[in-house]
Each structure stands twice: as structure tokens, then as C-alpha cells.
Scaffold this motif. Structure first.
Motif, PDB file in Angstrom:
ATOM      1  N   TRP A  70     -22.642  34.044 102.018  1.00  0.00           N
ATOM      2  CA  TRP A  70     -22.608  34.307 103.464  1.00  0.00           C
ATOM      3  C   TRP A  70     -23.624  33.438 104.194  1.00  0.00           C
ATOM      4  CZ3 TRP A  70     -26.569  36.464 106.519  1.00  0.00           C
ATOM      5  CH2 TRP A  70     -26.219  36.666 107.860  1.00  0.00           C
ATOM      6  N   MET A  71     -24.842  33.350 103.664  1.00  0.00           N
ATOM      7  CA  MET A  71     -25.860  32.516 104.298  1.00  0.00           C
ATOM      8  C   MET A  71     -25.419  31.062 104.354  1.00  0.00           C
ATOM      9  SD  MET A  71     -29.527  33.893 102.883  1.00  0.00           S
ATOM     10  CE  MET A  71     -30.462  35.071 103.877  1.00  0.00           C
ATOM     11  N   ASP A  72     -24.868  30.571 103.254  1.00  0.00           N
ATOM     12  CA  ASP A  72     -24.491  29.171 103.189  1.00  0.00           C
ATOM     13  C   ASP A  72     -23.442  28.817 104.239  1.00  0.00           C
ATOM     14  OD1 ASP A  72     -25.609  27.140 101.596  1.00  0.00           O
ATOM     15  OD2 ASP A  72     -23.697  26.827 100.587  1.00  0.00           O
ATOM     16  N   LYS A  73     -22.542  29.753 104.497  1.00  0.00           N
ATOM     17  CA  LYS A  73     -21.505  29.501 105.493  1.00  0.00           C
ATOM     18  C   LYS A  73     -22.067  29.488 106.910  1.00  0.00           C
ATOM     19  CE  LYS A  73     -18.800  32.741 103.796  1.00  0.00           C
ATOM     20  NZ  LYS A  73     -17.647  33.655 103.619  1.00  0.00           N
ATOM     21  N   ASN A  74     -23.280  30.001 107.068  1.00  0.00           N
ATOM     22  CA  ASN A  74     -23.876  30.074 108.393  1.00  0.00           C
ATOM     23  C   ASN A  74     -25.036  29.103 108.591  1.00  0.00           C
ATOM     24  OD1 ASN A  74     -22.694  32.533 110.072  1.00  0.00           O
ATOM     25  ND2 ASN A  74     -22.725  33.136 107.918  1.00  0.00           N
ATOM     26  N   LEU A  75     -25.183  28.154 107.667  1.00  0.00           N
ATOM     27  CA  LEU A  75     -26.222  27.141 107.782  1.00  0.00           C
ATOM     28  C   LEU A  75     -25.604  25.804 108.190  1.00  0.00           C
ATOM     29  CD1 LEU A  75     -28.277  27.910 104.541  1.00  0.00           C
ATOM     30  CD2 LEU A  75     -28.984  28.380 106.885  1.00  0.00           C
ATOM     31  N   ASP A  76     -26.167  25.166 109.203  1.00  0.00           N
ATOM     32  CA  ASP A  76     -25.666  23.842 109.574  1.00  0.00           C
ATOM     33  C   ASP A  76     -26.314  22.781 108.666  1.00  0.00           C
ATOM     34  OD1 ASP A  76     -28.245  23.190 110.623  1.00  0.00           O
ATOM     35  OD2 ASP A  76     -27.691  24.054 112.558  1.00  0.00           O
ATOM     36  N   THR A  77     -25.810  21.566 108.756  1.00  0.00           N
ATOM     37  CA  THR A  77     -26.237  20.496 107.865  1.00  0.00           C
ATOM     38  C   THR A  77     -27.734  20.213 107.982  1.00  0.00           C
ATOM     39  OG1 THR A  77     -24.055  19.482 107.993  1.00  0.00           O
ATOM     40  CG2 THR A  77     -25.862  18.093 107.206  1.00  0.00           C
ATOM     41  N   ARG A  78     -28.250  20.210 109.207  1.00  0.00           N
ATOM     42  CA  ARG A  78     -29.669  19.925 109.407  1.00  0.00           C
ATOM     43  C   ARG A  78     -30.539  21.001 108.762  1.00  0.00           C
ATOM     44  NH1 ARG A  78     -32.766  18.596 115.152  1.00  0.00           N
ATOM     45  NH2 ARG A  78     -34.849  18.425 114.265  1.00  0.00           N
ATOM     46  N   THR A  79     -30.134  22.254 108.919  1.00  0.00           N
ATOM     47  CA  THR A  79     -30.906  23.358 108.336  1.00  0.00           C
ATOM     48  C   THR A  79     -30.877  23.297 106.817  1.00  0.00           C
ATOM     49  OG1 THR A  79     -30.418  24.758 110.252  1.00  0.00           O
ATOM     50  CG2 THR A  79     -31.169  25.864 108.248  1.00  0.00           C
ATOM     51  N   ILE A  80     -29.712  22.979 106.261  1.00  0.00           N
ATOM     52  CA  ILE A  80     -29.600  22.832 104.805  1.00  0.00           C
ATOM     53  C   ILE A  80     -30.583  21.773 104.309  1.00  0.00           C
ATOM     54  CG2 ILE A  80     -28.083  21.970 102.974  1.00  0.00           C
ATOM     55  CD1 ILE A  80     -25.768  23.393 104.435  1.00  0.00           C
ATOM     56  N   GLY A  81     -30.700  20.684 105.071  1.00  0.00           N
ATOM     57  CA  GLY A  81     -31.648  19.633 104.709  1.00  0.00           C
ATOM     58  C   GLY A  81     -33.091  20.100 104.808  1.00  0.00           C
ATOM     59  N   SER A 130     -24.725  25.159  98.794  1.00  0.00           N
ATOM     60  CA  SER A 130     -25.565  23.984  98.996  1.00  0.00           C
ATOM     61  C   SER A 130     -26.612  23.922  97.885  1.00  0.00           C
ATOM     62  CB  SER A 130     -26.226  24.049 100.365  1.00  0.00           C
ATOM     63  OG  SER A 130     -26.996  25.225 100.497  1.00  0.00           O
ATOM     64  N   PRO A 131     -27.234  22.758  97.664  1.00  0.00           N
ATOM     65  CA  PRO A 131     -28.158  22.585  96.527  1.00  0.00           C
ATOM     66  C   PRO A 131     -29.274  23.629  96.443  1.00  0.00           C
ATOM     67  CG  PRO A 131     -27.626  20.466  97.467  1.00  0.00           C
ATOM     68  CD  PRO A 131     -27.012  21.490  98.383  1.00  0.00           C
ATOM     69  N   SER A 132     -29.875  23.986  97.572  1.00  0.00           N
ATOM     70  CA  SER A 132     -30.989  24.937  97.534  1.00  0.00           C
ATOM     71  C   SER A 132     -30.533  26.322  97.117  1.00  0.00           C
ATOM     72  CB  SER A 132     -31.672  24.998  98.905  1.00  0.00           C
ATOM     73  OG  SER A 132     -32.244  23.754  99.226  1.00  0.00           O
ATOM     74  N   LEU A 133     -29.352  26.731  97.580  1.00  0.00           N
ATOM     75  CA  LEU A 133     -28.827  28.038  97.175  1.00  0.00           C
ATOM     76  C   LEU A 133     -28.446  28.037  95.702  1.00  0.00           C
ATOM     77  CD1 LEU A 133     -28.532  30.444  99.233  1.00  0.00           C
ATOM     78  CD2 LEU A 133     -28.774  28.222 100.303  1.00  0.00           C
ATOM     79  N   ARG A 134     -27.894  26.913  95.223  1.00  0.00           N
ATOM     80  CA  ARG A 134     -27.588  26.803  93.788  1.00  0.00           C
ATOM     81  C   ARG A 134     -28.869  26.866  92.964  1.00  0.00           C
ATOM     82  NH1 ARG A 134     -24.075  22.518  95.350  1.00  0.00           N
ATOM     83  NH2 ARG A 134     -25.421  20.991  94.324  1.00  0.00           N
ATOM     84  N   GLU A 135     -29.936  26.310  93.512  1.00  0.00           N
ATOM     85  CA  GLU A 135     -31.230  26.338  92.832  1.00  0.00           C
ATOM     86  C   GLU A 135     -31.700  27.776  92.629  1.00  0.00           C
ATOM     87  OE1 GLU A 135     -35.584  25.056  94.346  1.00  0.00           O
ATOM     88  OE2 GLU A 135     -34.114  23.429  94.302  1.00  0.00           O
TER      89      GLU A 135
END
Length: 271
Positions: free
Chosen positions: A220-231, A94-99
Motif C-alpha cells: 500500500w505504501m509503495d503505491k502511494n510513493l512518487d518517484t522522487r520520494t522513492i529516491g 521499490s528497492p527500499s521496501l524490498r530491502e
């Protein structure tokens, strides 16, 4: 899920290896040495989950492990993790992890210069002292107060703090801060060897730490984050980035300038 399988998926990997030593060999075949779980209490399902295996690798590894545990028995091996795919069928963040990965690249550019600094540093020279203090400034304000703070105060807060992998990452952060304090003490006391030792320690620690985050923890974290949390994370990261924009730009420019100085012999900072 079969009770026999569920029992061991919920068992600490250290206990499994103590009971079935050959399990470590099976893990070694997939380059899983349980390094990020050095406290020894990760459950088998978490060890599998955090190492970003594809479906075939995961099934083969679990099959090998349960063949060791239940020799000769035929078991239905479940899928433990669910991969996130982009439109090109490649694993993505997700964008934040890529950041955070992009910030790692800035930090690694400094780490790449550390061996040369260690080789030539003479803290009795004013320019060398200035360079060392600037390096400390980068580590404290970019690597730690900007980058590590986003991890600790935002990203990690969405996960169980008792997870071994988080404990190890946080321990790495604290250990790195200890090395930086010793580097600064070396500057204050004109102790060249103290500076060299702790620059080397910091470089080795962060190199391994970044590798674990980029290849194991973040996927691993990214696979365990839902869409709302990613936002939510994206919004909070954006707030930090806005607040610390000047710091971010200052140190990104610093690294670029420092690299140029090391390339140019006439303005080499350790000449």
C-alpha cells in the motif's frame, strides 16, 4: 464519482459495519478482517487501498458492499487503487521496501528458533543465559535499532501519522520492546517462566506484524510513493546501511552461526 459512493468511501469502516453487518461478511470473503485497523477508524477507501487487491477483486468487493448498502440500485463502481506492475506484469516493490522485506527474512530466521529455545531454556545454566542475552542483543540492535528505526524515522515519516495502520504498527513496535524488557528482567532474576512467556509473546507478535507489513502495509505504501520520494527513501536507507554496516553484518552472521549450532548436536547451544 457518484455522491452515494463517495459518502461511504469516506466513512469509517466500523460505522459501516455497525449499520450494515453483512459488509463484514463481504470483507471476510477476501480475508479482510481489518486487523491492521484495529482502532476502528479506517475509512472504507483506505481499507480497500491497503489490502493490495487486484482490479477484479476490488471491483467485486466494492460491488458486493454497495449492493448491501443500496439494495437494488445500479451504481457505477470506481477504481480506488492503482497497481504498480513490473515488466512481467507482477506486483513489485521499490528497492527500499524490498530491502525491509529482506531484513524481515533475517528476523524470521530467529523467530523460527524461538519455540526450541522456549522448550529447552534453563536460565540457571551459563550457556543458556548467554544465548538469551545474545537473542536480546539481536532484537534490540538488529530488529529494533537497525530495522524498525528505518521504518519509524524514515519510511513512516512520509505518511500521515494519524493513519490507523501506522498507529498499529508503532504500537506493535512498542509492545515488542516491552516484551524484550521482560525477557531481560527474567535473565536478571533467573526467572525461566518470565523468559519463556515473553519470548513466546514476542515471537507471536513479530510473526503477525511482519506478515501485515509484507502483505498489506508495504504494498500500500509503495503505491502511494512518487518517484522522487522513492529516491529520497533509498538515499536515506543507504546512509543508515553505511553507518550500521558492521551491525548488519555482525547479526546476519550471528543468525547463520546460531542456525548451524542448532543443527549440530555437538555444539547445540541448549545441550
Amino acid at each position: 464519482m457518484e455522491p452515494k459512493i463517495e459518502k461511504y468511501l469516506e466513512t469509517n469502516i466500523k460505522d459501516i459495519i455497525n449499520e450494515f453487518a453483512a459488509v463484514q461478511t463481504a470483507l471476510d470473503n477476501y480475508e479482510i478482517g481489518c486487523a491492521p485497523c484495529s482502532l476502528g477508524t479506517c475509512k472504507l477507501k483506505d481499507v480497500i487501498g491497503i489490502h493490495n487487491l487486484d482490479e477484479i477483486q476490488e471491483k467485486n468487493l466494492l460491488t458486493a458492499i454497495f449492493n448491501i448498502i443500496y439494495q437494488g440500485e445500479s451504481l457505477d463502481i470506481p477504481r480506488i487503487t492503482i497497481e504498480k506492475k513490473d515488466k512481467n506484469n507482477k506486483s513489485t516493490l521499490s528497492p527500499s521496501l524490498r530491502e525491509l522485506v529482506e531484513e524481515h527474512k533475517i528476523i524470521k530466521r530467529l523467530l523460527a528458533l524461538v519455540p526450541t529455545i522456549i522448550e529447552h531454556i534453563n536460565i540457571t545454566k551459563s550457556e543458556h543465559k548467554k544465548l538469551t542475552l545474545n537473542v536480546v542483543d539481536f532484537i534490540k540492535n538488529y530488529a529494533d535499532k537497525f530495522h524498525h528505526a528505518k521504518e519509524e524515522n524514515i519510511l513512516f515519516a512520509y505518511f500521515d501519522p494519524s493513519l490507523d495502520i501506522l498507529k498499529v504498527m508503532l504500537h506493535d513496535h512498542d509492545t515488542g520492546r516491552g516484551f524484550v524488557r521482560k525477557i531481560f528482567k527474567g535473565v536478571e532474576t533467573n526467572n525461566n517462566e518470565l523468559i519463556k512467556l515473553n519470548l513466546d509473546n514476542y515471537c507471536n507478535l513479530l510473526t503477525e506484524h511482519i506478515m501485515k507489513e509484507d502483505t498489506i502495509l508495504y504494498p500500500w505504501m509503495d503505491k502511494n510513493l512518487d518517484t522522487r520520494t522513492i529516491g529520497d527513501i533509498f538515499s536515506k536507507f543507504a546512509s543508515v546501511n553505511k553507518e550500521m554496516q558492521a551491525t548488519k553484518e555482525k547479526f546476519e552472521k550471528y543468525i547463520a552461526d546460531l542456525e548451524s549450532q542448532f543443527i549440530n548436536k555437538e555444539v547445540h547451544p541448549l545441550r
